[in-house]
Design a protein around this motif. Structure first.
Motif, PDB file in Angstrom:
ATOM      1  N   CYS A  14       0.848  -1.186   0.000  1.00 35.49           N
ATOM      2  CA  CYS A  14       0.000   0.000   0.000  1.00 35.49           C
ATOM      3  C   CYS A  14       0.884   1.236   0.000  1.00 35.49           C
ATOM      4  O   CYS A  14       1.840   1.332   0.764  1.00 35.49           O
ATOM      5  CB  CYS A  14      -0.905  -0.010   1.228  1.00 35.49           C
ATOM      6  SG  CYS A  14      -2.089   1.348   1.230  1.00 35.49           S
ATOM      7  N   GLY A  15       0.586   2.169  -0.875  1.00 41.13           N
ATOM      8  CA  GLY A  15       1.356   3.412  -0.940  1.00 41.13           C
ATOM      9  C   GLY A  15       1.878   3.664  -2.337  1.00 41.13           C
ATOM     10  O   GLY A  15       1.737   2.848  -3.237  1.00 41.13           O
ATOM     11  N   ASP A  16       2.496   4.815  -2.490  1.00 39.28           N
ATOM     12  CA  ASP A  16       2.962   5.244  -3.809  1.00 39.28           C
ATOM     13  C   ASP A  16       4.404   4.877  -4.110  1.00 39.28           C
ATOM     14  O   ASP A  16       4.835   4.978  -5.244  1.00 39.28           O
ATOM     15  CB  ASP A  16       2.800   6.759  -3.947  1.00 39.28           C
ATOM     16  CG  ASP A  16       1.339   7.177  -3.942  1.00 39.28           C
ATOM     17  OD1 ASP A  16       0.497   6.382  -4.420  1.00 39.28           O
ATOM     18  OD2 ASP A  16       1.045   8.281  -3.459  1.00 39.28           O
ATOM     19  N   ASP A  17       5.194   4.474  -3.100  1.00 42.97           N
ATOM     20  CA  ASP A  17       6.628   4.268  -3.296  1.00 42.97           C
ATOM     21  C   ASP A  17       6.975   2.789  -3.402  1.00 42.97           C
ATOM     22  O   ASP A  17       7.516   2.190  -2.475  1.00 42.97           O
ATOM     23  CB  ASP A  17       7.405   4.937  -2.157  1.00 42.97           C
ATOM     24  CG  ASP A  17       8.884   5.085  -2.488  1.00 42.97           C
ATOM     25  OD1 ASP A  17       9.309   4.621  -3.575  1.00 42.97           O
ATOM     26  OD2 ASP A  17       9.609   5.657  -1.659  1.00 42.97           O
ATOM     27  N   LEU A  18       6.661   2.214  -4.553  1.00 37.25           N
ATOM     28  CA  LEU A  18       6.968   0.801  -4.769  1.00 37.25           C
ATOM     29  C   LEU A  18       8.477   0.569  -4.817  1.00 37.25           C
ATOM     30  O   LEU A  18       8.965  -0.475  -4.416  1.00 37.25           O
ATOM     31  CB  LEU A  18       6.298   0.289  -6.044  1.00 37.25           C
ATOM     32  CG  LEU A  18       6.367  -1.221  -6.273  1.00 37.25           C
ATOM     33  CD1 LEU A  18       5.682  -1.984  -5.143  1.00 37.25           C
ATOM     34  CD2 LEU A  18       5.758  -1.595  -7.611  1.00 37.25           C
ATOM     35  N   ALA A  19       9.226   1.564  -5.290  1.00 38.21           N
ATOM     36  CA  ALA A  19      10.685   1.429  -5.372  1.00 38.21           C
ATOM     37  C   ALA A  19      11.295   1.196  -3.991  1.00 38.21           C
ATOM     38  O   ALA A  19      12.191   0.358  -3.830  1.00 38.21           O
ATOM     39  CB  ALA A  19      11.294   2.651  -6.034  1.00 38.21           C
ATOM     40  N   ALA A  20      10.829   1.918  -2.992  1.00 36.87           N
ATOM     41  CA  ALA A  20      11.358   1.743  -1.634  1.00 36.87           C
ATOM     42  C   ALA A  20      11.008   0.358  -1.095  1.00 36.87           C
ATOM     43  O   ALA A  20      11.840  -0.298  -0.459  1.00 36.87           O
ATOM     44  CB  ALA A  20      10.822   2.832  -0.708  1.00 36.87           C
ATOM     45  N   ALA A  21       9.785  -0.091  -1.338  1.00 31.55           N
ATOM     46  CA  ALA A  21       9.380  -1.425  -0.898  1.00 31.55           C
ATOM     47  C   ALA A  21      10.209  -2.492  -1.605  1.00 31.55           C
ATOM     48  O   ALA A  21      10.644  -3.469  -0.982  1.00 31.55           O
ATOM     49  CB  ALA A  21       7.892  -1.635  -1.156  1.00 31.55           C
TER      50      ALA A  21
END
Length: 127
Positions: A14-21
């Motif tokens: 959940c969220g906009d930052d898939l790169a960080a995940a």
């Protein structure tokens, strides 16, 4: 007769930052990032796994973060029917390609078409 097997571990993020995940899970699991934008829409990233391991896919979602499984099959309707006889329910048919199902335990999972060229060797054979 049809075949199926565990295909993919999907990390719903959940969220906009898939790169960080993706960076976190890559480092946490010791798996390289195989593709940081699988479909070109920023919704999917894949970690590198060996051919005999499940695929590890990260998916950007609007619902709370969780993990779900994908079961791949060479006969979508036969496998969904088999799972229904075990007590699963169809939830929705996505993009005309795969079924979101719900297990009697309440867990969501997907039934998808084969995800890799080599479908075996860890497959189940159903008559």
């Amino acid at each position: 007769m049809h075949h199926s097997r565990l295909s993919t571990l999907v990390l719903d993020c959940c969220g906009d930052d898939l790169a960080a995940a993706t960076a976190f899970w890559s480092q946490a699991l010791g798996k390289p990032v195989a593709n940081s934008d699988q479909d070109g829409d920023g919704k999917y990233a894949e970690l590198g796994t060996d051919a005999d391991e499940p695929i590890i896919l990260l998916q950007r979602v609007d619902h709370p973060s969780r993990v779900h499984l994908d079961i791949e099959t060479d006969d979508l309707e036969a496998e969904v029917g088999r799972l229904e006889r075990l007590g699963a329910k169809r939830v929705s048919f996505m993009r005309g390609c795969w079924w979101v199902m719900e297990a009697p335990s309440g867990h969501r999972f997907c039934v998808v078409r084969p995800q890799r060229d080599a479908f075996g060797p860890h497959l189940n054979r159903w008559d």
